[in-house]
Motif scaffolding. Sequence first.
Motif, short mmCIF file in Angstrom:
data_model
loop_
_atom_site.label_atom_id
_atom_site.label_comp_id
_atom_site.label_asym_id
_atom_site.label_seq_id
_atom_site.Cartn_x
_atom_site.Cartn_y
_atom_site.Cartn_z
N GLU A 35 29.90 24.93 -20.00
CA GLU A 35 29.17 26.15 -20.30
C GLU A 35 29.71 27.26 -19.39
N VAL A 36 29.93 28.43 -19.95
CA VAL A 36 30.31 29.61 -19.16
C VAL A 36 29.26 30.68 -19.41
N ALA A 37 28.57 31.08 -18.35
CA ALA A 37 27.47 32.03 -18.49
C ALA A 37 27.76 33.27 -17.65
N LYS A 38 28.11 34.35 -18.31
CA LYS A 38 28.39 35.63 -17.66
C LYS A 38 27.60 36.73 -18.37
N PRO A 39 27.41 37.86 -17.74
CA PRO A 39 26.67 38.93 -18.42
C PRO A 39 27.29 39.37 -19.74
N HIS A 40 28.63 39.39 -19.79
CA HIS A 40 29.33 39.92 -20.96
C HIS A 40 29.86 38.85 -21.89
N TYR A 41 29.64 37.58 -21.55
CA TYR A 41 30.25 36.51 -22.33
C TYR A 41 29.52 35.21 -22.05
N TYR A 42 29.27 34.47 -23.12
CA TYR A 42 28.68 33.13 -22.98
C TYR A 42 29.41 32.19 -23.92
N SER A 43 29.69 30.98 -23.43
CA SER A 43 30.24 29.95 -24.31
C SER A 43 29.62 28.61 -23.94
N VAL A 44 29.51 27.76 -24.96
CA VAL A 44 28.94 26.44 -24.74
C VAL A 44 29.60 25.46 -25.72
N TYR A 45 29.81 24.25 -25.24
CA TYR A 45 30.35 23.18 -26.07
C TYR A 45 29.18 22.36 -26.60
N LEU A 46 29.06 22.32 -27.93
CA LEU A 46 28.01 21.54 -28.58
C LEU A 46 28.55 20.12 -28.80
N ALA A 47 28.15 19.23 -27.93
CA ALA A 47 28.76 17.90 -27.89
C ALA A 47 28.56 17.12 -29.17
N ASP A 48 27.40 17.24 -29.79
CA ASP A 48 27.12 16.48 -31.01
C ASP A 48 27.98 16.92 -32.18
N TYR A 49 28.56 18.12 -32.08
CA TYR A 49 29.32 18.67 -33.20
C TYR A 49 30.79 18.95 -32.85
#
Length: 762
Positions: free
Chosen positions: A126-140
């Motif tokens: 997971e990358v959590a920044k004010p201008h950008y967020y990303s997450v890996y959905l493990a089940d998919y």
Amino acid sequence: MNILKYFTLSIVGVLCILNLKAQKIDKPLTYVSTLVGTQSTYFLSSGNTYPAVAMPWGMNFWSPQTGKMGDGWMYTYTAEKIRGIKQTHQPSPWMNDYGQFSIMAMVNNNTFDQDKRASYFSHKAEVAKPHYYSVYLADYDTKVEVTPTERAAYFRFTFPKTDSAFVLIDAFDKGSYIEVIPKEYKIIGYTTKNSGGVPTNFKNYFVMQFDRPFANIATFADSTLIDDRYLVKADHVGALVRFQIANSGEQLIAKVASSFISLEQASLNLKELGGKNFDECVAEGENIWNRELSKIEVQGGSIDQLRTFYSCLYRSLLFPRMFYEIDATGQVIHYSPYNGEVLPGYMFTDTGFWDTFRCLFPFLNLMYPEMSEKMQDGLANVYKEGGWLPEWASPGYRNIMVGNNSASVVADAWIKGIRSKEIGTLYEAVLKGANYAGPIAAVGRAGADYYKELGYVPYDVGIHENTARSLEYAYDDFTIYQLAKALDKPASDQQIYKSRAYNYQKLFDPSTGLMRGKKKNGAFQSPFNPFKWGDAFTEGNSWHYSWSVFQDFEGLAKLMGGHQAMEIKLDSVFTIPPIFDDSYYGFPIHEIREMQIANMGQYAHGNQPIQHMIYLYNHVGAPWKAQYWLRETINRMYSPNPDGYCGDEDNGQTSAWYVFSAIGFYPVTPATDEYILGSPIFDKVTLHLSNGKKVNIQTQNNSDTNRYIKNLKWNGKNYTKNYIKHSELVKGTTLSFDMDAVPNKNRGVNKADLPFSLSKDN
């Protein structure tokens, strides 16, 4: 690999390991964590925040959603599964949300059920920044990314090779609408889900535009999912669109925007993304945040201090949020949450003045005056459209908390040089709010007639938290007096509010040396337990609220028996055990528990009423004690971790306290020209003011041990006062602190060194 990024992270890691002080910072965004405060629960708050993905003061925020639909705790750090990426306007879990919908990616799982669609995730992916967020959905085996503008956002989905990649848009319950337009690769709709404070015609309209055709379309209405149905309107609706992904790692792009005005305006707001691609939008957001964060340039702190500082500064630039939009002709317009009309001009919302009058708004007045001026104009529009200034807005009037602190917000802005063209309207508004009870208890002044007649709201007339209200009303009257003076209003206006500013004296109990509820007949309420939370007070006890005399600490000291007696009383806050009586609530509310576990006696920094108290040592000629306890609070109560706060963060107030305190001063009495000195933690701070001037704050021999001010120079000249003036700061100045491990008990002790107090300076 991005070598520059790797090198930067490596340097940060080395600094952390060696506990070295960092020097000049070029990109402060690097130090921001949006996850600070997310390790919270209903019963214990470590911030009660969520990782807001947003532009500064942006109209729309986005957040990963781990909680169920309607849960105020939309994201908790300890959660194992994620249900979607949610557009949110939530100011606090206690206020909950409005205008909300959620987007989720899935593979081989054509469901809308919020439990069945949830995927495991890890903070390691997971990358959590004010201008950008990303997450890996493990089940998919799918990565979801989002980057925002003020009213729009880009989504990027990276799927595995599959014929069954799904994107779900859930418009939530309480009345929603969805229409899929296949030829345009588009989904439109609206959500009405809210938690109050909205007119009957409230809607958040949204548009979602994909970069490729749909392989299949299904919509759900309440509990039924049906293929090839393009339009639904029911209590709870949404759309599920399928895509064919030819190659693993192939990316699907979607643009999303929303509007409180119309679908047409939502489409117009989508143009904020312009001709930029996803990565260009990320870069633009990074530049915007770095620009705003760089207005305070710090160096010489530890890595944790830098992370905490810039994470707090980020939180200080989120609320109040924009509630206005730009029409096709470039004009500023807004949907009014007060009368349901679309009107010209600015509007801001999602803030509670009981919290934020203390230092969040003074911070904006100092560092972001152009935004503050827009906010003042927006307040005038609230008064025009709703008849009252708000005390808690989300998005319209909300019936929570006490006080009439909109007066402080208006007065402080004017006194700090914010020149709203609507000051005439605002002055009229604060006078109305000061003299009448509103249509709900949290607008105007509950118990206004009692207050005007007796000088306080009685304990025995059925108005809860009466002593807290009375103390805040007296301070608010002071701010109106200050505003009336500054506007050269008639002497009669000035005298009314000046005299009422002394009303705090009527609630001081000489037998205990504390503030106490008083009955209508003039007798103090009995029995009196100074450790009882609530009842006569608001989310605190008498030990907390007895310091709510922002306008006249000299007068409070006289009531307590003089400076030495008040100093001893201040000491007692830290030495008395964290005893509490929770009988008013029937259980220990989270604010009680947070005080109890902090090991700082009765000092409850996790809630607002006492946050200014440490600075009061400056008013009694013992500034070194303020310097000691401020460092203790900074060190113990804040960190850059998910449990980094010691209570509710509250719309930037608790964060702005850290920002002010870390740079070395604090606005104890808003609506005056003064900041009270503390103990700066950095070797160097540069405030880049909007007028082009700079405030340089330098320290020598600064460390956690060397927390005491040995001496201070202002532009090279010895300076002994315990305060500095805003009007002098904004001219540009240099403050040079020489720090020491031993308190200097000869500095800041003379009468001329003490800060403003009404009974001392008038």
